[in-house]
Design a protein around this motif. Structure first.
Motif, PDB file in Angstrom:
ATOM      1  N   LEU A 134       6.337   2.145   6.002  1.00 32.33           N
ATOM      2  CA  LEU A 134       7.692   2.888   7.516  1.00 32.33           C
ATOM      3  C   LEU A 134       7.036   4.080   7.170  1.00 32.33           C
ATOM      4  CD1 LEU A 134      11.369   3.043   6.445  1.00 32.33           C
ATOM      5  CD2 LEU A 134      10.736   2.802   8.355  1.00 32.33           C
ATOM      6  N   ASP A 135       6.289   4.601   6.385  1.00 33.63           N
ATOM      7  CA  ASP A 135       5.069   5.765   6.520  1.00 33.63           C
ATOM      8  C   ASP A 135       4.317   5.499   6.949  1.00 33.63           C
ATOM      9  OD1 ASP A 135       6.433   6.900   4.328  1.00 33.63           O
ATOM     10  OD2 ASP A 135       5.434   6.670   2.252  1.00 33.63           O
ATOM     11  N   SER A 136       3.724   4.680   7.008  1.00 31.20           N
ATOM     12  CA  SER A 136       2.453   4.106   8.159  1.00 31.20           C
ATOM     13  C   SER A 136       3.023   4.591   9.566  1.00 31.20           C
ATOM     14  CB  SER A 136       2.000   3.010   7.709  1.00 31.20           C
ATOM     15  OG  SER A 136       1.465   3.651   6.326  1.00 31.20           O
ATOM     16  N   GLN A 137       4.447   3.537   9.273  1.00 34.18           N
ATOM     17  CA  GLN A 137       4.670   3.489  10.924  1.00 34.18           C
ATOM     18  C   GLN A 137       5.010   4.682  11.900  1.00 34.18           C
ATOM     19  OE1 GLN A 137       4.252   0.802  12.815  1.00 34.18           O
ATOM     20  NE2 GLN A 137       6.222   0.219  13.872  1.00 34.18           N
ATOM     21  N   PHE A 138       5.921   5.511  10.555  1.00 38.02           N
ATOM     22  CA  PHE A 138       6.419   6.955  11.050  1.00 38.02           C
ATOM     23  C   PHE A 138       4.937   7.502  12.077  1.00 38.02           C
ATOM     24  CE2 PHE A 138       9.021   7.943   7.607  1.00 38.02           C
ATOM     25  CZ  PHE A 138      10.096   6.738   7.892  1.00 38.02           C
ATOM     26  N   SER A 139       3.708   7.878  11.196  1.00 38.63           N
ATOM     27  CA  SER A 139       2.672   8.380  11.440  1.00 38.63           C
ATOM     28  C   SER A 139       1.953   7.617  12.992  1.00 38.63           C
ATOM     29  CB  SER A 139       1.578   8.126  10.384  1.00 38.63           C
ATOM     30  OG  SER A 139       1.928   9.010   9.772  1.00 38.63           O
ATOM     31  N   MET A 140       2.116   6.173  13.204  1.00 40.51           N
ATOM     32  CA  MET A 140       1.281   5.711  13.782  1.00 40.51           C
ATOM     33  C   MET A 140       2.165   5.503  15.661  1.00 40.51           C
ATOM     34  SD  MET A 140       0.240   2.850  12.992  1.00 40.51           S
ATOM     35  CE  MET A 140       1.331   1.653  12.635  1.00 40.51           C
ATOM     36  N   ALA A 141       3.713   5.985  15.484  1.00 39.81           N
ATOM     37  CA  ALA A 141       4.443   6.441  16.337  1.00 39.81           C
ATOM     38  C   ALA A 141       4.810   7.552  17.235  1.00 39.81           C
ATOM     39  CB  ALA A 141       6.108   5.771  16.050  1.00 39.81           C
ATOM     40  N   SER A 197       1.150  12.766   4.480  1.00 42.20           N
ATOM     41  CA  SER A 197      -0.604  12.179   4.853  1.00 42.20           C
ATOM     42  C   SER A 197      -0.610  11.161   3.450  1.00 42.20           C
ATOM     43  CB  SER A 197      -1.892  13.045   4.711  1.00 42.20           C
ATOM     44  OG  SER A 197      -1.253  13.908   5.885  1.00 42.20           O
ATOM     45  N   VAL A 198      -0.118  11.038   2.655  1.00 41.42           N
ATOM     46  CA  VAL A 198      -0.673  10.202   1.705  1.00 41.42           C
ATOM     47  C   VAL A 198       0.379   8.811   1.589  1.00 41.42           C
ATOM     48  CG1 VAL A 198      -0.165   9.807  -1.013  1.00 41.42           C
ATOM     49  CG2 VAL A 198      -0.925  11.848  -1.103  1.00 41.42           C
ATOM     50  N   GLY A 199       1.105   9.045   2.827  1.00 40.96           N
ATOM     51  CA  GLY A 199       2.564   7.962   2.660  1.00 40.96           C
ATOM     52  C   GLY A 199       1.571   7.000   3.866  1.00 40.96           C
ATOM     53  N   TYR A 200       1.302   7.760   4.998  1.00 42.13           N
ATOM     54  CA  TYR A 200       0.375   7.018   5.860  1.00 42.13           C
ATOM     55  C   TYR A 200      -0.545   6.168   5.921  1.00 42.13           C
ATOM     56  CZ  TYR A 200      -2.963   6.282   9.673  1.00 42.13           C
ATOM     57  OH  TYR A 200      -3.530   5.869  10.474  1.00 42.13           O
ATOM     58  N   ALA A 201      -1.532   6.856   4.841  1.00 40.84           N
ATOM     59  CA  ALA A 201      -3.038   6.298   4.193  1.00 40.84           C
ATOM     60  C   ALA A 201      -2.074   5.247   3.286  1.00 40.84           C
ATOM     61  CB  ALA A 201      -3.455   7.850   3.128  1.00 40.84           C
ATOM     62  N   VAL A 202      -1.305   5.614   2.199  1.00 43.44           N
ATOM     63  CA  VAL A 202      -1.098   4.016   1.167  1.00 43.44           C
ATOM     64  C   VAL A 202      -0.440   3.595   1.434  1.00 43.44           C
ATOM     65  CG1 VAL A 202       0.366   4.143  -0.939  1.00 43.44           C
ATOM     66  CG2 VAL A 202      -1.830   6.224  -1.002  1.00 43.44           C
ATOM     67  N   GLY A 203      -0.602   2.216   1.945  1.00 37.99           N
ATOM     68  CA  GLY A 203      -0.153   1.167   2.918  1.00 37.99           C
ATOM     69  C   GLY A 203       0.411   0.298   2.197  1.00 37.99           C
ATOM     70  N   LEU A 204       0.528  -1.067   3.160  1.00 35.37           N
ATOM     71  CA  LEU A 204       0.964  -2.579   2.332  1.00 35.37           C
ATOM     72  C   LEU A 204      -0.189  -2.827   1.587  1.00 35.37           C
ATOM     73  CD1 LEU A 204       3.516  -3.390   4.918  1.00 35.37           C
ATOM     74  CD2 LEU A 204       3.559  -3.705   3.093  1.00 35.37           C
ATOM     75  N   SER A 218      -3.726   9.165  13.554  1.00 35.80           N
ATOM     76  CA  SER A 218      -2.963   9.258  13.097  1.00 35.80           C
ATOM     77  C   SER A 218      -3.468  10.605  12.302  1.00 35.80           C
ATOM     78  CB  SER A 218      -2.046   8.338  11.904  1.00 35.80           C
ATOM     79  OG  SER A 218      -1.869   7.504  13.086  1.00 35.80           O
ATOM     80  N   MET A 219      -3.815  11.168  11.831  1.00 38.43           N
ATOM     81  CA  MET A 219      -4.369  12.144  10.884  1.00 38.43           C
ATOM     82  C   MET A 219      -4.553  13.286  11.905  1.00 38.43           C
ATOM     83  SD  MET A 219      -4.047  10.989   7.786  1.00 38.43           S
ATOM     84  CE  MET A 219      -4.498   9.661   6.464  1.00 38.43           C
ATOM     85  N   ILE A 220      -5.096  13.320  12.945  1.00 34.54           N
ATOM     86  CA  ILE A 220      -5.488  14.742  13.377  1.00 34.54           C
ATOM     87  C   ILE A 220      -4.007  15.151  13.438  1.00 34.54           C
ATOM     88  CG2 ILE A 220      -5.965  15.073  15.879  1.00 34.54           C
ATOM     89  CD1 ILE A 220      -8.257  13.281  15.695  1.00 34.54           C
ATOM     90  N   SER A 221      -2.909  14.019  14.477  1.00 34.71           N
ATOM     91  CA  SER A 221      -2.035  14.243  14.696  1.00 34.71           C
ATOM     92  C   SER A 221      -0.851  14.909  13.436  1.00 34.71           C
ATOM     93  CB  SER A 221      -0.601  13.304  14.729  1.00 34.71           C
ATOM     94  OG  SER A 221      -1.513  12.633  16.464  1.00 34.71           O
TER      95      SER A 221
END
Length: 608
Positions: A400-407, A62-69, A308-311
């Motif tokens: 990549l962290d953000s991309q994982f969650s969106m995919a 979750s932190v990896g998804y939220a903390v992005g570019l 993504s956070m729901i998933s």
């Protein structure tokens, strides 16, 4: 997602006589006729939904998804332009009133239902079930071009090992020598820096406009394929593989940020850059737009509305402490943004000192910051290859962290929606993930043509800016006002043993929906057509952009019309029925809604 605990309905042999069929109209999925039943059983019954191996894996993901570019290239510049240190007051106010309550809400929905955003939101408010579909569409669209940034980072990373960094001088075949400067030139100059020419003329081989596609950049084509291969290898086993990868991808960027900060603050002029970053301009607090910008930054940075956070939360154990996780993720995200601000502006202050330029002439945001300004910073540092390689590896991890969650949103939707049917086609979950990644790769090819930067900018403007706020507003409307705060509170009490406190309930009821509405109205009022630098897109391109936006937005009214159509009675009766949630609020087991979704027409009793 196909992997996890042993299947609870496939222990032993199953005979045809042991199958009991039941029909329950209310539990059928939209568009599914409960009277229809396949004559054949799958060879392998679907397994239980997997869970994260450890709670730390969920937090890191979750932190990896939220903390992005955006934390690196958006927040520092926005803070600087919106009042410096004074901007932190509206920022943390909006984090408290909007960011934390909404993140807690999405975690609660995912963990309670153990479903992806499409099916979870369909059960919470059938009338607005299109919101869940829209979140999947927008995540899929972002997947197609977000990986292009990872492709650029890969290109820079590989070029960081040259003896002399290729963006360091004007003595290369791609440079326009008569228009090239070996350092940053400032906004008033007609010259281009060597790093700017490397980005435009070497990486992109940029054409003059979106009208000129210019053919595929085959180097980028190969790197885009590599980028998607990396994503696939990290998510093909679901949370079992992603949960291990995030230990590196979520933590490594902090190592690099702290290393850069320690190095940067020792450089001449660095302190001046930090002062520019933090100097409060108190008069900015009287500007409404500064507060709207703060709310929008919190909203977009945490990633509310993408599904993504729901998933991610749907793979939690039922009684996981999501309130604690919410606070950790939200505060880690904000702390990272501030840390990145110190790193970026210490470097900008140093460059202003080296080139004797005002900070205003160097400060920028977006890709220009990380692919033009920062590469120029490394050129003047000792051991530039080391710092460049570390920095671009950090960008890879952030992306990549953000991309994982969106995919994962797209994959979760397919598994939740079609379950056994899709596994009959792909046989294994790994092949399904491969199909999703392959589709995203193909749709990403237009972005790595010579005119691809214009396609990228158009997609980003109309997907991440225009569409998202519409989706977020209708999600908040569906959950906070139609589904209701009392029902949200009951879900949380069932999971955690106590209801959320008055602070959360008041925010969900009043403050959060109104703030999201204000952001939406402000976004509409401030709408401007897409542009890239000084390039203005032609009218037809903006029409295409609006078409891209509508791909997700149109799901909301279409879903509402479909739900009204399938109900019976007068129009008013149909609407009232569509507003009633179908979620089980009296559940006590660890996956209340998932069991209803999987095999809604069949129960199996095994007799050996």
């Amino acid at each position: 997602m196909g992997l996890g605990a042993e299947n609870t309905i496939s222990r032993g042999k199953v005979s045809a006589a042991s199958i009991e069929v039941y029909l329950d109209q209310t539990d059928a999925l939209p568009g599914t006729d409960p009277r229809r039943l396949d004559n054949t059983m799958p060879e392998k019954a679907e397994e239980e939904r997997p869970t994260w191996g450890r709670n730390l894996e969920f937090i890191l993901a979750s932190v990896g998804y939220a903390v992005g570019l955006g934390n690196v290239w958006r927040f520092p510049y926005l803070c600087y332009r919106s009042g410096g240190g004074a901007f932190l007051i509206p920022y943390f106010t909006m984090l408290l009133l909007c960011g934390i309550p909404l993140l807690f809400m999405e975690f609660a929905i995912g963990q309670y239902t153990r479903l992806g955003p499409v099916h979870a939101l369909a059960k919470i408010c059938p009338l607005l079930k299109g919101v869940g579909v829209a979140t999947t569409v927008i995540s899929f669209l972002m997947c197609t071009y977000y990986n292009v940034i990872i492709t650029w980072a890969l290109y820079y990373f590989l070029n960081s090992f040259w003896t002399t960094l290729p963006w360091q001088s004007c003595n290369n075949s791609w440079n326009a020598v008569e228009n090239c400067s070996s350092g940053l030139t400032g906004n008033a100059s007609n010259l281009q820096s060597a790093s700017q020419q490397f980005f435009d003329r070497k990486l992109l081989e940029k054409t003059d406009g979106i009208e000129e596609a210019g053919g595929v950049r085959w180097e980028l084509f190969g790197l885009l394929l590599v980028a998607w291969a990396i994503v696939y290898l990290c998510i093909f086993k679901g949370v079992k593989s992603t949960g291990k990868v995030v230990y590196f991808t979520a933590l490594f960027p902090y190592f690099v940020l702290f290393a850069l900060l320690i190095n940067n603050v020792q450089l001449p002029g660095a302190v001046n850059g930090i002062i520019y970053f933090l100097t409060p301009v108190w008069g900015k607090l009287l500007e409404v737009q500064v507060w709207v910008n703060a709310a929008a930054q919190v909203f977009n940075s945490i990633g509310i509305g993408f599904g993504s956070m729901i998933s991610l939360a749907s793979y939690n154990k039922f009684n996981n402490n999501i309130l604690r996780d919410t606070l950790i993720v939200a505060l880690a995200n904000s702390a990272t943004s501030i840390l990145a601000g110190f790193v970026i502006f210490s470097a900008i202050g140093y460059m202003a000192h080296v080139h004797n330029l005002p900070v205003d002439d160097i400060a920028t945001d977006g890709p220009g910051l990380v692919f033009v300004v920062y590469p120029e910073v490394f050129s003047t540092m000792p051991v530039p290859q080391l710092w460049a390689a570390l920095f671009f590896l950090m960008l890879l991890c952030l992306g990549l962290d953000s991309q994982f969650s969106m995919a994962e949103v797209a994959v979760t939707y397919v598994v939740d929606e079609f379950g056994v049917k899709v596994l009959r086609i792909f046989k294994r979950r790994e092949l399904l993930v491969l199909a999703v990644c392959s589709a995203c790769f193909l749709f990403g090819i237009p972005h790595i043509t010579r005119g691809g930067i214009y396609v990228f900018q158009l997609m980003d403007h109309y997907t991440a800016v225009v569409s998202l706020m519409f989706l977020a507003f209708f999600e908040v409307l569906a959950v906070c006002w139609i589904f209701g705060v009392s029902r949200i509170s009951k879900m949380i009490r069932t999971m955690l043993g106590k209801e959320p406190n008055l602070f959360f309930r008041l925010n969900w009821m009043v403050a959060t929906p109104l703030l999201v509405l204000v952001i939406l109205v402000s976004s509409i009022a401030q709408y401007s057509p897409a542009h890239y630098g000084k390039y203005v897109f032609p009218a037809w391109a903006n029409v295409v952009g609006w078409g891209i936006s509508l791909l997700s937005i149109v799901c909301i009214p279409l879903g509402a019309l479909q739900e009204i159509w399938r109900n019976e009675g007068t129009l008013l009766q149909r609407i009232k029925h569509a507003l009633k949630p179908t979620i089980d609020l009296d559940a006590e087991d660890d996956h209340p809604e998932e069991k209803k979704l999987k095999f809604p027409l069949i129960t199996i009793n095994s007799h050996d």
